[in-house]
Design a protein around this motif. Structure first.
Motif, PDB file in Angstrom:
ATOM      1  N   ARG A 175       0.965  -1.051   0.092  1.00 52.13           N
ATOM      2  CA  ARG A 175       0.026   0.080   0.078  1.00 52.13           C
ATOM      3  C   ARG A 175       0.908   1.255   0.023  1.00 52.13           C
ATOM      4  NH1 ARG A 175      -4.110  -2.586   4.222  1.00 52.13           N
ATOM      5  NH2 ARG A 175      -5.585  -3.179   2.869  1.00 52.13           N
TER       6      ARG A 175
ATOM      7  N   ALA B 203      -3.653  -5.498  -0.931  1.00 54.60           N
ATOM      8  CA  ALA B 203      -3.321  -4.047  -1.006  1.00 54.60           C
ATOM      9  C   ALA B 203      -4.206  -3.414  -2.321  1.00 54.60           C
ATOM     10  CB  ALA B 203      -1.984  -3.807  -1.413  1.00 54.60           C
TER      11      ALA B 203
ATOM     12  N   TRP C  62      -7.031   2.767  -8.107  1.00 55.17           N
ATOM     13  CA  TRP C  62      -6.629   2.707  -7.040  1.00 55.17           C
ATOM     14  C   TRP C  62      -6.998   3.870  -6.033  1.00 55.17           C
ATOM     15  CZ3 TRP C  62      -3.387   6.381  -4.304  1.00 55.17           C
ATOM     16  CH2 TRP C  62      -2.736   5.794  -3.163  1.00 55.17           C
TER      17      TRP C  62
ATOM     18  N   GLU D 284      -6.623   5.059  -2.004  1.00 59.69           N
ATOM     19  CA  GLU D 284      -5.548   4.830  -0.713  1.00 59.69           C
ATOM     20  C   GLU D 284      -6.399   4.332   0.427  1.00 59.69           C
ATOM     21  OE1 GLU D 284      -2.735   7.752   1.965  1.00 59.69           O
ATOM     22  OE2 GLU D 284      -3.765   8.467   0.186  1.00 59.69           O
ATOM     23  N   ARG D 285      -5.946   3.395   0.883  1.00 57.22           N
ATOM     24  CA  ARG D 285      -6.914   2.733   2.037  1.00 57.22           C
ATOM     25  C   ARG D 285      -6.222   3.141   3.451  1.00 57.22           C
ATOM     26  NH1 ARG D 285      -8.150  -2.980  -0.636  1.00 57.22           N
ATOM     27  NH2 ARG D 285      -8.528  -2.268  -2.829  1.00 57.22           N
TER      28      ARG D 285
END
Length: 182
Positions: free
Chosen positions: A115, A148, A179, A181-182
């Motif tokens: 990530r 991820a 994508w 962002e986590r």
């Protein structure tokens, strides 16, 4: 030269330095940590040379290779290594690779590292595509990349010659517009 610093909740990434040689040797020199890599464990001299090459690559213009120390955010020690290599013919695409000290395995650190590499690639470098190839037998890397947010693209047959013979690779990728962002 632009110095790399990318921080996450549990990990950080920064350029490797000569002070990191012993910590990186603990990864590159460990048979368990290198079992899925296309080379045998490295000795201290080889790791020193790799760090020097990485420091030289950090000065290149344009910079295409990032060899980064993986830092435990709480203890501030080096627990692994990560690489991001921007493709010369496709400067919006980069390949990632990573290795962690076996003492870090089983804690979700690999997922956090992938990530963080995606965040670095997309947010700091402005890449469109980030990809990585893994050994078919490296199930922890598979889990880390899938969790991820990377997608498994397929198999490259006899992709790498290893000390044990030819090895296939499984390719995973993430795209900037998919994508989150986590």
């Amino acid at each position: 030269m632009r110095r790399v610093l990318c921080e996450g909740e549990r990990l950080g990434l920064r350029d490797v330095t000569e002070a990191d040689v012993a910590a990186l040797h603990a990864v590159y020199g460990d048979p368990a940590a290198t079992q899925h890599l296309p080379f045998t464990p490295r000795d201290l001299h080889e790791v020193t040379a790799l760090v020097r090459q990485a420091m030289e690559a950090a000065c290149a213009e344009p910079r295409r290779l990032y060899v980064l120390a993986v830092i435990d955010a709480e203890r501030r020690d080096v627990i692994g290594v990560a690489r991001l290599r921007i493709e010369a013919d496709h400067p919006h695409s980069a390949e990632i690779g990573f290795g962690l000290h076996p003492g870090q395995w089983g804690r979700g650190i690999g997922t956090d590292l992938v990530r963080l590499l995606l965040k670095f690639g997309f947010k700091q470098l402005g890449l469109h595509r980030v990809w990585g190839a893994r050994s078919p037998d490296n199930l922890p890397a598979q889990l880390a990349m899938l969790t991820a947010g990377m997608v498994e693209e397929g198999r490259i047959r006899h992709h790498l010659h290893t000390p044990h013979g030819w090895r296939d690779s499984i390719v995973h990728s993430a795209l900037e517009d998919e994508w989150t962002e986590r």
